[in-house]
Each structure stands twice: as C-alpha cells, then as structure tokens.
Design an enzyme around this catalytic site. Structure first.
Site, PDB file in Angstrom:
ATOM      1  N   CYS A 235       0.751  -1.271   0.071  1.00 13.33           N
ATOM      2  CA  CYS A 235      -0.086  -0.123   0.127  1.00 13.33           C
ATOM      3  C   CYS A 235       0.948   1.456   0.055  1.00 13.33           C
ATOM      4  CB  CYS A 235      -0.894  -0.046   1.258  1.00 13.33           C
ATOM      5  SG  CYS A 235      -2.352   1.042   0.907  1.00 13.33           S
TER       6      CYS A 235
ATOM      7  N   HIS B  34      -3.069  -5.289   1.952  1.00 13.56           N
ATOM      8  CA  HIS B  34      -2.064  -5.413   3.297  1.00 13.56           C
ATOM      9  C   HIS B  34      -2.070  -7.051   3.668  1.00 13.56           C
ATOM     10  CE1 HIS B  34      -1.807  -1.120   4.346  1.00 13.56           C
ATOM     11  NE2 HIS B  34      -2.773  -0.915   3.923  1.00 13.56           N
TER      12      HIS B  34
ATOM     13  N   GLU C 241      -0.048  -8.115   5.563  1.00 17.68           N
ATOM     14  CA  GLU C 241       0.312  -8.302   6.902  1.00 17.68           C
ATOM     15  C   GLU C 241      -0.929  -8.313   8.146  1.00 17.68           C
ATOM     16  OE1 GLU C 241       0.622  -5.898   4.812  1.00 17.68           O
ATOM     17  OE2 GLU C 241       0.557  -3.644   6.025  1.00 17.68           O
TER      18      GLU C 241
HETATM   19  N1  GLN Z   1      -3.652   6.348   1.058  1.00 18.19           N
HETATM   20  C1  GLN Z   1      -2.339   5.915   1.598  1.00 18.19           C
HETATM   21  C2  GLN Z   1      -1.213   6.899   1.311  1.00 18.19           C
HETATM   22  O1  GLN Z   1      -1.118   7.647   0.245  1.00 18.19           O
HETATM   23  C3  GLN Z   1      -1.930   4.576   1.875  1.00 18.19           C
HETATM   24  C4  GLN Z   1      -3.050   3.724   2.694  1.00 18.19           C
HETATM   25  C5  GLN Z   1      -2.178   2.654   3.120  1.00 18.19           C
HETATM   26  O2  GLN Z   1      -0.911   2.319   3.245  1.00 18.19           O
HETATM   27  N2  GLN Z   1      -3.268   1.758   3.742  1.00 18.19           N
HETATM   28  O3  GLN Z   1      -0.206   6.741   1.587  1.00 18.19           O
END
Ligand code: GLN
Length: 196
Positions: free
Chosen positions: A81, A176, A178
């Site tokens: 992410c 994710h 994790e």
């Molecule tokens: N929207 C977040 C960002 O731009 C990422 C979100 C996440 O890691 N769950 O960093």
C-alpha cells in the site's frame, strides 16, 4: 541455509505487523530507521501507512540514497500500500514534496478508490502462492495505472486490474497481507523474491 536478514522500515505505519509475520516465518528481522541499519540486509519491507509521512521521514533520516543503493546492490524490497506507492517511479496525487523511491517502472495513483469504498476486503488469486487465493485487505488503496514492460502482474482483480506486481527484486501490493493471519505472501517474498 541461514535465516534471511530482513529489515522492516519502521518510520510510520504497520511495521510491527510485518515484523511479526516475518519472525513467524523464521527470518532474522530488524527494524530500519537509519541508513546504517540497511547494511547486510537480504530484503526490506516498506509497510502501509501514510506515504506522505513516510516520504517526509525518509528524507529526514537520509534514507533515499542508501535505500536505492542497497536495492541496486541486490537487496529485495516488498512494499504494501503506502510502501507500494513509494516504490513506484511516478505517483499520481503525490504531495509536492513526496519524492518516489522509483524502485519500479510503474505509475501509481494514491487513494484511487472513491470515498464510499475506501476500505474493503476481497479474495485475490496470487500467482506463485499455493493453496488458493489470499485475502486482500484494501485501505485507501492505490491503483497501478501504468506498468513498464518489465513489470509482471502477480495478482489481479476480476476485471484485470493489477493488485500485486513484481519487477525483479521489487514486489509491490496494493493491499495488506500483514493485516491478515495468512503469511503466504510474505513466504513468497522470502522464498521467491529474496531468494531469487
Ligand atoms: N492512502 C495512503 C497513502 O497515500 C496509503 C494507505 C495505506 O497504506 N493503507 O499513503
């Protein structure tokens, strides 16, 4: 074979969850906050969290150059992410001071799912991971909007949307693993990306 030495970037975000998962798989883990802590690592995980905050802290901690150099020298990197966002070459919706690490020939769009569905779960078939689809937890997830020809899609949604991609020793997931109790994607990273 001796345990793989894996760092978890611990500036912000879900680094503890990644570490727990990697410890459970027998990796020799270490939290990374400063450049000298990258020394001797076989792999590094960049967690989810807030990519703008992580970018700021990467700069303050002087990690941009050393991290890129370590990757160029063979250290595998797995970003989830926000971590995936930072690994891309181009970030759509970046803050002006949010420099990409550019470890992967990909363009990624931050917060690409609308507000109403900014968090959701789904099952994701993942190439190279045995035993059926993995659970995909998406939280304000990004979208891979353009991939270079060297980037392989390992997991995709039903409509073909890439959800996890790999370019050599760089692995990035929009979701994710994790935050689940399923360690198969981390095992894939250790065995197939770090070990490649
Ligand atoms: N929207 C977040 C960002 O731009 C990422 C979100 C996440 O890691 N769950 O960093």
């Amino acid at each position: 074979m001796s345990a793989k030495r894996i760092g978890v970037l611990a500036l912000q975000g879900a680094f503890r969850e990644h570490r727990r998962m990697l410890d459970g798989l027998g990796a020799d883990t270490r939290l990374v906050r400063w450049p000298d802590e990258l020394e001797g690592l076989d792999g590094l995980v960049i967690p989810g969290g807030e990519s703008t905050a992580i970018a700021k802290l990467l700069a303050i901690h002087g990690l941009y150059g050393p991290l890129r150099d370590a990757h160029a020298g063979g250290m595998a990197v797995f970003g989830t992410c926000a971590g995936a966002i930072l690994m891309a070459r181009d970030i759509e919706g970046a803050r002006p001071d949010q420099e990409p690490l550019a470890l992967m020939d990909a363009r990624i769009r931050r917060n690409a799912y609308g507000r109403q569905i900014d968090s959701f779960e789904t099952t994701v078939p993942f190439a190279g991971v045995e035993g059926g689809p993995v659970k995909g937890v998406f939280i304000r997830a990004p979208r891979f909007v353009d991939l270079g020809c060297g980037v392989e899609v390992l997991a995709a949604a039903d409509d073909g949307e890439p959800l996890a991609v790999r370019e050599g020793r760089a692995l990035a997931a929009a979701f994710h693993p994790e935050l689940t109790d399923d360690a198969r994607v981390h095992a894939f990273f250790l065995e197939r990306v770090v070990g490649s």
